[in-house]
Scaffold this motif. Structure first.
Motif, PDB file in Angstrom:
ATOM      1  N   GLY A   1       0.502  -1.166  -0.105  1.00  0.00           N
ATOM      2  CA  GLY A   1      -0.069  -0.004  -0.013  1.00  0.00           C
ATOM      3  C   GLY A   1       1.064   1.179   0.061  1.00  0.00           C
TER       4      GLY A   1
ATOM      5  N   VAL B   1       5.266  -2.505  -4.972  1.00  0.00           N
ATOM      6  CA  VAL B   1       3.962  -3.046  -5.099  1.00  0.00           C
ATOM      7  C   VAL B   1       4.385  -4.279  -5.878  1.00  0.00           C
TER       8      VAL B   1
ATOM      9  N   VAL C   1      -3.833  -5.514   0.535  1.00  0.00           N
ATOM     10  CA  VAL C   1      -3.692  -4.707   0.645  1.00  0.00           C
ATOM     11  C   VAL C   1      -4.021  -3.509   1.512  1.00  0.00           C
TER      12      VAL C   1
ATOM     13  N   GLU D   1      -4.932   0.499   3.219  1.00  0.00           N
ATOM     14  CA  GLU D   1      -5.657   1.954   2.203  1.00  0.00           C
ATOM     15  C   GLU D   1      -5.678   2.158   3.476  1.00  0.00           C
TER      16      GLU D   1
ATOM     17  N   VAL E   1      -5.200  -1.956  -8.485  1.00  0.00           N
ATOM     18  CA  VAL E   1      -4.068  -2.971  -7.878  1.00  0.00           C
ATOM     19  C   VAL E   1      -3.570  -1.794  -9.029  1.00  0.00           C
TER      20      VAL E   1
ATOM     21  N   TYR F   1      -0.947   1.338  -8.196  1.00  0.00           N
ATOM     22  CA  TYR F   1       0.090   1.570  -7.747  1.00  0.00           C
ATOM     23  C   TYR F   1       0.827   1.101  -8.633  1.00  0.00           C
TER      24      TYR F   1
END
Length: 243
Positions: A43, A203, A215, A217, A236, A240
């Protein structure tokens, strides 16, 4: 990724909440580490990844939640007692004792283990993983490059013979070629049977080697699954991976 895994949770995190004053950094997360696997916690900066590791290590006190290691609650154990149980962290920034030699830093990693012979045997294993450390054994840790310091930090943690290795941002500040070397070594260590929890802002690298991944956040787990499957997840990729 290790081929010989049991899929049994070695460590479970249940309802973890951590706050700094009025700021809630981790907001009630659940995840597990399966024995012999690499689990990634990924993350953005500030998502709560490092705080989660520090809570696992006993370096910060959770507001709520518990850690079950082989079914036993670790909540009352001090940091050094968790190390003795086999939960060992490689801190973000490597935390070298720069005025000590490479040898002295490595030997400090074995402080919780009885017997010089066992520590000496582990030293040879570290040198197989990181030949450069043997070449610099009597030099000061402060004179090592960033990549060599990261190797030393991992080697020092391995001297404690961990059951679970917690890694906090091992790629931070390193050149891409060194990052590749560090990640190859992590895969090699994992293949020997060591369970790894990897916290990473990189990531793509983390998901490539992870059997399972979560993940984070803003203190919550928003996605979880197989590492390589998450690499292909549109959310994702958009958030990322620049997809």
């Amino acid at each position: 990724m290790s081929a010989n895994v049991s899929h049994t949770p070695l460590l479970r995190v249940e309802g973890l909440q951590v706050a700094y004053g009025h700021i809630e950094a981790v907001k009630g997360i659940d995840f597990e580490l399966r024995e012999g696997e690499i689990t990634a916690l990924v993350g953005a900066n500030g998502a709560g990844k490092s705080t989660t590791l520090m809570a696992l290590s006993g370096l910060v006190k959770p507001r709520a939640g518990r850690f079950l290691f082989e079914g036993q609650d670790l909540g009352q154990l001090k940091p050094h007692e968790r190390v003795a149980r086999g939960i060992v962290q490689v801190a973000e920034g490597r935390a070298m004792l720069t005025t000590l030699t490479v040898r002295e830093n490595l030997e400090l990693g074995a402080y919780s283990r009885p017997g010089r012979k066992a520590a000496a045997g582990e030293l040879e294993r570290i040198f197989e993983l990181f030949p450069r450390l043997k070449e610099r054994l009597d030099g000061y840790a402060g004179n090592l490059s960033g990549g060599e310091q990261q190797m030393l930090a991992i080697g020092r943690a391995l001297m404690a013979k961990p059951r679970v290795l917690l890694l906090d941002e091992p790629s931070m500040g390193l050149a891409p070629i060194v990052v590749q070397e560090i990640f190859r070594t992590l895969v090699s260590i994992n293949r020997s049977g060591l369970t790894i929890l990897l916290v990473e802002q990189n990531v793509r690298q983390a998901l490539r080697i992870a059997s399972q991944a979560y993940v984070l956040e803003t203190g919550r787990i928003v996605l979880q699954g197989n590492g390589r499957a998450l690499l292909d997840d549109p959310k994702v990729q958009a958030a990322y991976l620049g997809g």
